[in-house]
Design a protein around this motif. Structure first.
Motif, PDB file in Angstrom:
ATOM      1  N   MET A   1       8.729  -3.018   5.628  1.00 15.55           N
ATOM      2  CA  MET A   1       9.196  -4.405   5.397  1.00 15.55           C
ATOM      3  C   MET A   1       8.052  -4.803   4.453  1.00 15.55           C
ATOM      4  O   MET A   1       6.949  -4.842   4.494  1.00 15.55           O
ATOM      5  N   THR A   2       8.722  -5.407   3.429  1.00 12.91           N
ATOM      6  CA  THR A   2       8.028  -5.951   2.216  1.00 12.91           C
ATOM      7  C   THR A   2       7.995  -7.483   2.152  1.00 12.91           C
ATOM      8  O   THR A   2       8.704  -8.231   2.592  1.00 12.91           O
ATOM      9  N   ALA A   3       7.206  -8.055   1.373  1.00  7.49           N
ATOM     10  CA  ALA A   3       7.177  -9.264   0.927  1.00  7.49           C
ATOM     11  C   ALA A   3       6.806  -9.811  -0.201  1.00  7.49           C
ATOM     12  O   ALA A   3       6.506  -8.924  -1.068  1.00  7.49           O
ATOM     13  N   CYS A   4       6.966 -11.227  -0.620  1.00  9.50           N
ATOM     14  CA  CYS A   4       6.675 -11.353  -1.841  1.00  9.50           C
ATOM     15  C   CYS A   4       5.616 -12.832  -1.667  1.00  9.50           C
ATOM     16  O   CYS A   4       5.429 -13.312  -0.800  1.00  9.50           O
ATOM     17  N   ALA A   5       5.128 -12.986  -3.119  1.00  7.06           N
ATOM     18  CA  ALA A   5       3.969 -14.007  -3.008  1.00  7.06           C
ATOM     19  C   ALA A   5       4.949 -15.433  -3.137  1.00  7.06           C
ATOM     20  O   ALA A   5       5.845 -15.359  -4.061  1.00  7.06           O
ATOM     21  N   ILE A   6       4.594 -16.351  -2.440  1.00  9.91           N
ATOM     22  CA  ILE A   6       5.206 -17.615  -2.456  1.00  9.91           C
ATOM     23  C   ILE A   6       4.547 -18.912  -2.894  1.00  9.91           C
ATOM     24  O   ILE A   6       3.322 -19.050  -2.771  1.00  9.91           O
ATOM     25  N   GLU A   7       5.153 -19.483  -3.722  1.00  8.66           N
ATOM     26  CA  GLU A   7       4.505 -20.697  -4.353  1.00  8.66           C
ATOM     27  C   GLU A   7       4.874 -21.869  -3.543  1.00  8.66           C
ATOM     28  O   GLU A   7       5.960 -21.753  -2.784  1.00  8.66           O
ATOM     29  N   THR A   8       3.935 -22.876  -3.340  1.00 10.72           N
ATOM     30  CA  THR A   8       4.133 -23.989  -2.497  1.00 10.72           C
ATOM     31  C   THR A   8       4.430 -25.174  -3.091  1.00 10.72           C
ATOM     32  O   THR A   8       3.399 -25.291  -3.819  1.00 10.72           O
ATOM     33  N   PRO A 268       6.431  -0.824   8.624  1.00 11.06           N
ATOM     34  CA  PRO A 268       7.683  -0.346   9.138  1.00 11.06           C
ATOM     35  C   PRO A 268       7.668   0.980   9.984  1.00 11.06           C
ATOM     36  O   PRO A 268       6.648   1.529   9.996  1.00 11.06           O
ATOM     37  N   GLY A 269       8.647   1.344  10.423  1.00 15.64           N
ATOM     38  CA  GLY A 269       8.956   2.684  11.147  1.00 15.64           C
ATOM     39  C   GLY A 269       8.196   2.895  12.411  1.00 15.64           C
ATOM     40  O   GLY A 269       8.335   4.272  13.026  1.00 15.64           O
ATOM     41  N   GLN A 270       7.786   1.916  12.953  1.00 19.80           N
ATOM     42  CA  GLN A 270       7.307   1.938  14.341  1.00 19.80           C
ATOM     43  C   GLN A 270       8.342   1.526  15.260  1.00 19.80           C
ATOM     44  O   GLN A 270       8.354   0.621  16.128  1.00 19.80           O
ATOM     45  N   VAL A 271       9.344   2.603  15.529  1.00 20.96           N
ATOM     46  CA  VAL A 271      10.390   2.429  16.328  1.00 20.96           C
ATOM     47  C   VAL A 271       9.935   2.237  17.720  1.00 20.96           C
ATOM     48  O   VAL A 271       9.311   3.023  18.340  1.00 20.96           O
ATOM     49  N   LEU A 272      10.532   1.194  18.308  1.00 18.29           N
ATOM     50  CA  LEU A 272      10.181   0.789  19.876  1.00 18.29           C
ATOM     51  C   LEU A 272       8.857   0.630  20.188  1.00 18.29           C
ATOM     52  O   LEU A 272       8.415   0.802  21.378  1.00 18.29           O
ATOM     53  N   THR A 273       8.025   0.493  19.279  1.00 18.70           N
ATOM     54  CA  THR A 273       6.554   0.031  19.518  1.00 18.70           C
ATOM     55  C   THR A 273       5.985  -0.962  18.774  1.00 18.70           C
ATOM     56  O   THR A 273       5.189  -0.801  17.912  1.00 18.70           O
ATOM     57  N   PRO A 274       6.674  -2.245  19.105  1.00 17.49           N
ATOM     58  CA  PRO A 274       6.209  -3.230  18.030  1.00 17.49           C
ATOM     59  C   PRO A 274       4.650  -3.731  18.308  1.00 17.49           C
ATOM     60  O   PRO A 274       3.934  -4.136  17.401  1.00 17.49           O
ATOM     61  N   GLU A 275       3.937  -3.537  19.479  1.00 18.26           N
ATOM     62  CA  GLU A 275       2.733  -3.621  19.694  1.00 18.26           C
ATOM     63  C   GLU A 275       1.759  -2.988  18.700  1.00 18.26           C
ATOM     64  O   GLU A 275       0.793  -3.283  18.326  1.00 18.26           O
ATOM     65  N   SER A 276       2.237  -1.901  18.125  1.00 21.75           N
ATOM     66  CA  SER A 276       1.326  -0.946  17.437  1.00 21.75           C
ATOM     67  C   SER A 276       1.479  -1.255  15.730  1.00 21.75           C
ATOM     68  O   SER A 276       0.995  -0.822  14.941  1.00 21.75           O
ATOM     69  N   LEU A 316       3.041  -4.633   0.460  1.00 23.09           N
ATOM     70  CA  LEU A 316       3.985  -3.834   1.200  1.00 23.09           C
ATOM     71  C   LEU A 316       3.117  -2.769   2.132  1.00 23.09           C
ATOM     72  O   LEU A 316       1.965  -2.471   1.541  1.00 23.09           O
ATOM     73  N   TRP A 317       3.604  -2.441   3.146  1.00 30.41           N
ATOM     74  CA  TRP A 317       3.127  -1.303   4.070  1.00 30.41           C
ATOM     75  C   TRP A 317       3.732  -0.012   3.788  1.00 30.41           C
ATOM     76  O   TRP A 317       5.057  -0.071   3.779  1.00 30.41           O
ATOM     77  N   THR A 318       3.044   1.110   3.874  1.00 30.39           N
ATOM     78  CA  THR A 318       3.951   2.510   4.247  1.00 30.39           C
ATOM     79  C   THR A 318       3.941   2.406   5.543  1.00 30.39           C
ATOM     80  O   THR A 318       3.096   2.099   6.518  1.00 30.39           O
ATOM     81  N   PRO A 319       5.061   3.434   6.016  1.00 31.21           N
ATOM     82  CA  PRO A 319       4.849   3.840   7.647  1.00 31.21           C
ATOM     83  C   PRO A 319       3.746   4.202   8.116  1.00 31.21           C
ATOM     84  O   PRO A 319       3.454   3.956   9.184  1.00 31.21           O
ATOM     85  N   GLY A 335      -1.493  -3.114 -11.562  1.00 29.09           N
ATOM     86  CA  GLY A 335      -2.018  -2.631 -10.568  1.00 29.09           C
ATOM     87  C   GLY A 335      -1.590  -2.416  -9.235  1.00 29.09           C
ATOM     88  O   GLY A 335      -1.143  -3.744  -8.879  1.00 29.09           O
ATOM     89  N   VAL A 336      -1.840  -1.409  -8.441  1.00 30.43           N
ATOM     90  CA  VAL A 336      -1.661  -1.397  -6.817  1.00 30.43           C
ATOM     91  C   VAL A 336      -2.743  -0.942  -6.167  1.00 30.43           C
ATOM     92  O   VAL A 336      -3.194   0.364  -6.453  1.00 30.43           O
ATOM     93  N   ALA A 337      -3.484  -1.794  -5.301  1.00 30.56           N
ATOM     94  CA  ALA A 337      -4.561  -1.405  -4.743  1.00 30.56           C
ATOM     95  C   ALA A 337      -4.156  -0.826  -3.397  1.00 30.56           C
ATOM     96  O   ALA A 337      -3.134  -1.425  -2.751  1.00 30.56           O
ATOM     97  N   ARG A 338      -4.753   0.060  -2.897  1.00 35.05           N
ATOM     98  CA  ARG A 338      -4.353   0.853  -1.370  1.00 35.05           C
ATOM     99  C   ARG A 338      -5.717   0.592  -0.333  1.00 35.05           C
ATOM    100  O   ARG A 338      -6.512   1.004  -0.751  1.00 35.05           O
ATOM    101  N   ILE A 339      -5.051  -0.069   0.707  1.00 35.52           N
ATOM    102  CA  ILE A 339      -6.209  -0.351   1.793  1.00 35.52           C
ATOM    103  C   ILE A 339      -5.620   0.185   3.324  1.00 35.52           C
ATOM    104  O   ILE A 339      -4.514   0.141   3.560  1.00 35.52           O
ATOM    105  N   GLU A 340      -6.209   1.160   3.752  1.00 32.99           N
ATOM    106  CA  GLU A 340      -5.924   1.608   4.845  1.00 32.99           C
ATOM    107  C   GLU A 340      -6.174   0.720   6.132  1.00 32.99           C
ATOM    108  O   GLU A 340      -6.955   0.070   6.278  1.00 32.99           O
ATOM    109  N   ALA A 341      -5.092   0.722   7.052  1.00 29.64           N
ATOM    110  CA  ALA A 341      -5.107  -0.267   8.207  1.00 29.64           C
ATOM    111  C   ALA A 341      -6.155   0.105   9.073  1.00 29.64           C
ATOM    112  O   ALA A 341      -6.525   0.956   9.398  1.00 29.64           O
TER     113      ALA A 341
END
Length: 387
Positions: A1-8, A268-276, A316-319, A335-341
Motif C-alpha cells: 500500500m502506497t500513499a501520497c503527500a496531500i495538500e489541504t 502490504p503482504g500480511q495476508v489474513l493477519t491485519p493486526e500485524s 511506502l512500505w515494503t512487505p 532521496g529515499v530514507a529507509r526506516i525499519e518498523a
C-alpha cells in the motif's frame, strides 16, 4: 500500500491533486517541482538501486493546482484546469485537459488524452493495475466517475453515484471496487462502488446512525481499514477489518494531544493477519511534522523523526516492514530514507471495553445500533480471489 503527500485547502477539504504521488506498484512517483511561477512536473524512479528524478518541463510553467499521477510504465498523467477560478477541486465551470508526459531525449514528450467539461474534478489515487487513471466530477446532487487514462477513446464515463462524493480508496487489486465518502442529508458515510456493475453502491461503514464515517486507507491483502469517524463523540482515527463482525476500534494512542494524525501507508503482504500490519502516519504538531508507526496488535504509537526535506505525508512500505520516505534537499534533490518498523510487544489478551472512543468502541448509553464493516453482502468477497 502506497500513499501520497496531500495538500489541504484553506476550507479543510483534502486535495487529491497531491504534492507527491506514488504509483500503485511503487515503481515511480511524480511531483510538481519548482517554486512560484517556475513549476514543472518531475518523475521519480523508485524501483532501481538508487532513486533518481527526471524533469518533464512543458513549453511554459505549470499552475500550482496542476495534478500529476504516475503510471506503471513510466509515463505521467498531467491534469490541467482551463477556465474558471482556481479552486481545490477545479474551480468554476471550465475544461479539464489530460495528457501523458514522458522523457524523450532532452525534451518532454506529451500525448494529449482528451478533456472533460465540468465544474469540479479531482484525480483519484493511482489505480491498482497501474495502467488506468480515474477522476471524480462532483455535482450538486451526484458524482461522476471518469476514466481519464487507459481507455481506447480518451476520457470515458464510468458511473454516476447519487450524492456528493470525496476521498477515494481502492478495495481490491483489480481496480473494480472503489470506496468513496458520500455525503447525503448532512451525513457522510463511506460506500463501496462496483465499477464493473455500472457503479452499483453498497454501504461500507455504518458505525452509528448519525455519525460521519470516512475511509482513509485500505489494504487489499489483509483487509485492514483505517477510518475516521465522529461516532466516539469527536473525530477519531479507528481501524476495522474488511468483512469482519468485530466492531471498529478507536485506540487512544492514535489521538495524541494537540496533534493532527493522518495515516498514509499500510504494510502490504500480511495476508489474513491485519493486526500485524505496520501503519505509517503523518503527525503534525507545534514542533512540525514527523512520522508515526503503529500496529493494531501492539497498541502503541511510535514517534520517529522523518528525514530532512521529507515530502511530508508520502511514503511506502515494503512487505518486510521497511518504510521508505522520499525527501528532497538542496544537497540531495531526490532521496529515499529507509526506516525499519519498530518492534512491538504483541498484546494477545482481549482489550477491555471502555467508554466511547476507547478500544473497542462502545456506543453511549443511548441505544444506538453500531454495525461492523458491513461487506458480507457486497460483491467484494474473498480477498484471496482479488475482487
Amino acid at each position: 500500500m502506497t500513499a501520497c503527500a496531500i495538500e489541504t485547502a484553506a476550507d479543510g477539504d483534502a486535495v487529491r491533486e497531491a504534492v507527491f504521488t506514488i504509483a500503485a506498484d511503487g515503481s515511480y512517483a511524480a511531483r510538481l517541482a519548482g517554486e512560484g511561477d517556475a513549476r514543472f512536473p518531475e518523475r521519480w524512479t523508485l524501483d532501481g538501486p538508487e532513486p533518481y528524478a527526471v524533469p518533464l518541463p512543458a513549453d511554459q510553467p505549470e499552475e500550482p493546482d496542476t495534478g500529476l499521477l504516475p503510471l506503471a510504465d513510466g509515463r505521467v498523467l498531467i491534469h490541467r484546469r482551463q477556465g474558471g477560478a482556481s479552486h481545490a477541486f477545479g474551480g468554476g465551470a471550465g475544461r479539464h485537459s489530460f495528457s501523458l508526459l514522458y522523457p524523450t531525449g532532452p525534451r518532454t514528450g506529451e500525448l494529449p488524452v482528451g478533456t472533460v467539461e465540468c465544474e469540479r474534478l479531482e484525480l483519484l489515487p493511482p489505480a491498482p493495475d497501474g495502467s488506468r487513471a480515474y477522476a471524480l466530477s462532483v455535482g450538486e446532487r451526484s458524482t461522476t466517475v471518469w476514466q481519464v487514462a487507459g481507455g481506447a477513446f480518451g476520457p470515458e464515463y464510468v458511473a454516476e453515484v447519487a450524492g456528493r462524493c470525496s476521498g477515494g480508496v481502492w478495495l481490491d487489486r483489480t481496480g473494480r471496487m472503489l470506496a468513496l465518502d458520500r455525503e447525503a442529508d448532512g451525513v457522510t458515510k463511506a460506500v463501496a462502488v462496483d465499477l464493473e456493475r455500472g457503479g452499483e453502491v453498497t454501504p461500507l461503514l455504518q458505525i452509528a446512525e448519525g455519525s460521519n464515517d470516512r475511509l482513509l486507507l485500505a489494504d487489499p491483502d489483509s483487509g485492514l481499514l483505517l477510518i475516521r469517524s465522529d461516532a466516539p463523540g469527536r473525530d477519531r482515527l479507528g481501524w476495522g477489518v474488511l468483512g469482519s463482525m468485530l466492531p471498529v476500534r478507536f485506540p487512544e494512542c492514535l489521538a495524541p494531544a494537540d496533534c493532527a494524525v493522518a495515516p498514509f501507508a499500510v504494510q502490504p503482504g500480511q495476508v489474513l493477519t491485519p493486526e500485524s500490519c505496520a501503519v505509517a502516519l503523518r503527525i503534525d504538531g507545534a514542533a512540525g511534522s514527523w512520522v508515526g508507526v503503529w500496529r493494531p496488535s501492539g497498541r502503541r504509537l511510535h514517534h520517529l523523526a522523518g528525514p530532512e526535506g521529507w515530502l511530508a505525508g508520502a511514503g511506502l512500505w515494503t512487505p518486510r516492514g521497511v518504510l521508505r520516505l522520499p525527501y528532497a534537499t538542496g544537497a540531495v534533490p531526490c532521496g529515499v530514507a529507509r526506516i525499519e518498523a519498530p518492534q512491538d510487544v504483541v498484546i494477545t489478551e482481549p482489550a477491555q471495553a471502555e467508554r466511547a472512543g476507547g478500544e473497542p468502541f462502545e456506543a453511549p448509553d443511548t441505544p444506538v445500533v453500531c454495525k461492523p464493516v458491513p461487506l458480507q453482502q457486497a460483491p467484494l468477497t474473498g480477498r484471496g480471489a482479488r475482487g
